[in-house]
Design an enzyme around this catalytic site. Structure first.
Site, PDB file in Angstrom:
ATOM      1  CB  SER A 158      -0.955  -0.024   1.197  1.00 12.70           C
ATOM      2  OG  SER A 158      -1.887   1.042   1.124  1.00 12.70           O
ATOM      3  CG  HIS A 185      -4.168  -0.833  -0.962  1.00 10.01           C
ATOM      4  ND1 HIS A 185      -3.920  -0.790   0.400  1.00 10.01           N
ATOM      5  CD2 HIS A 185      -4.804  -2.012  -1.179  1.00 10.01           C
ATOM      6  CE1 HIS A 185      -4.402  -1.883   0.973  1.00 10.01           C
ATOM      7  NE2 HIS A 185      -4.936  -2.633   0.035  1.00 10.01           N
ATOM      8  CG  ASP A 278      -5.959  -5.193   2.533  1.00 16.73           C
ATOM      9  OD1 ASP A 278      -6.576  -6.241   2.821  1.00 16.73           O
ATOM     10  OD2 ASP A 278      -5.787  -4.809   1.363  1.00 16.73           O
TER      11      ASP A 278
END
Length: 341
Positions: A158, A185, A278
């Site tokens: 991310s 992401h 996540d």
């Protein structure tokens, strides 16, 4: 949710003010006209999120992002007028810890709500992330595997991920003997440009994963839409809207869990720099399934959130600095024969 704006354009600031006013949950606490002023304001009045332009006088958005994330880290979203044209700078900012990127909303009355939508959705997601209200992870259901035995490296990243991926993938040899699939992401409008940029940094070919495509040894596939990328029992990749309860789309957890469900060859999970959690539970599922799992260490992470969560829950069998991950993958994948199909 307190918002800081960094932009030298009066029109862009006006457009951002109009967009943010559409949601009463957001409050603008300061506006900086250049990166240097933003660094000072972020230190004295750290907001919940910063909307960062790229091209500014005195100090640009890339350097401002680097300094803010080093001194007073907080979520930063790059907001610029042309993501495609400024792709290199966007990647640089994300490498220093910016969590996402989006086009500047327009000031035109008829288009204001429509063009503000992507920005507001990202800000709401960040608000839930900061508040720790990410949706619960559904239980994994074991399903019969149908993929042919092979080697797969599943990577999640991310904030700070593009630069970390470039370093990791760039250190893999051209004859790397495993398939690589990465979930970063990033908005779908930006994914093709990121794949092209990573392709230029690596000996391995890198491209956006196409629906129905099968992972191949020596090729890197990148998640390329705002739906979840996952493996299916048909031995192919797919993009799915479900499950809908995950905060991030695409979700690293969803992909890692699909590896557990369907991949019956050798699989390795790698969780890189990023904000939030996540990928942590998905990495734990992979470890519980007998896979080697690696989390990036704190010292080399631009944002030590996802790897920290993985380490805290015992999801990572190894915690390594970024420069040590590629050699470990080569050792794990290429020094042993794959299991029989």
């Amino acid at each position: 949710m307190k918002v800081g704006i960094v932009n030298d354009s009066a029109l862009a600031v006006a457009a951002l003010r109009r967009a943010i006013a559409l949601d009463p949950a957001f409050e603008i606490v300061w506006v900086a006209g250049d990166g240097e002023q933003a660094v000072q304001l972020a230190a004295s009045h750290t907001p919940d999120v910063i909307l960062m332009d790229l091209l500014m006088p005195v100090m640009d958005g890339v350097e401002a992002t680097r300094r803010i994330m080093a001194a007073t880290p907080c979520p930063i979203v790059v907001v610029t007028t042309d993501l495609g044209r400024n792709a290199t700078q966007v990647f640089d900012a994300m490498g220093h810890g910016a969590i996402d990127a989006v086009d500047t909303p327009t000031l035109t009355e008829s288009d204001a709500k429509l063009t503000a939508g992507p920005l507001l959705r990202k800000m709401r997601n960040i608000g839930r992330l900061v508040a720790g209200r990410a949706a619960p992870r559904p239980a994994i259901t074991e399903m019969p595997g149908t993929l042919a035995a092979s080697r797969l490296v599943a990577i999640g990243a991310s904030a700070g991920g593009p630069a970390a991926l470039a370093k990791l993938l760039g250190a893999l040899p051209a004859d790397f003997c495993a398939a690589v699939v990465a979930v970063q992401h990033v908005d779908e409008a930006f994914a093709p440009g990121m794949a092209d940029w990573l392709d230029s940094q690596c000996a391995l070919p890198v491209r956006v994963a196409a629906p129905g495509e099968t992972p191949q040894a020596g090729t890197v596939l990148i998640a390329g839409t705002n739906n979840h990328l996952r493996l299916l029992g048909s031995n192919r990749m797919a993009y799915t809207e479900q499950p809908s309860e995950y905060l991030y789309r695409p979700s690293i957890d969803v992909f890692f869990e699909s590896v557990v469900e369907y991949w019956r060859g050798q699989a390795i999970g790698v969780l890189l720099t990023g904000m939030g959690r996540d990928g942590a539970s998905g990495l734990k599922a992979m470890r519980d399934h007998g896979c080697l799992t690696i989390a990036q260490d704190q010292a080399t992470s631009a944002v030590y959130g996802m790897p920290k969560a993985a380490a805290a829950m015992g999801a990572a069998s190894e915690i390594l600095p970024l420069t040590a991950i590629a050699p470990r993958l080569v050792q794990a994948c290429c020094s042993v024969r794959p299991p029989p199909g």
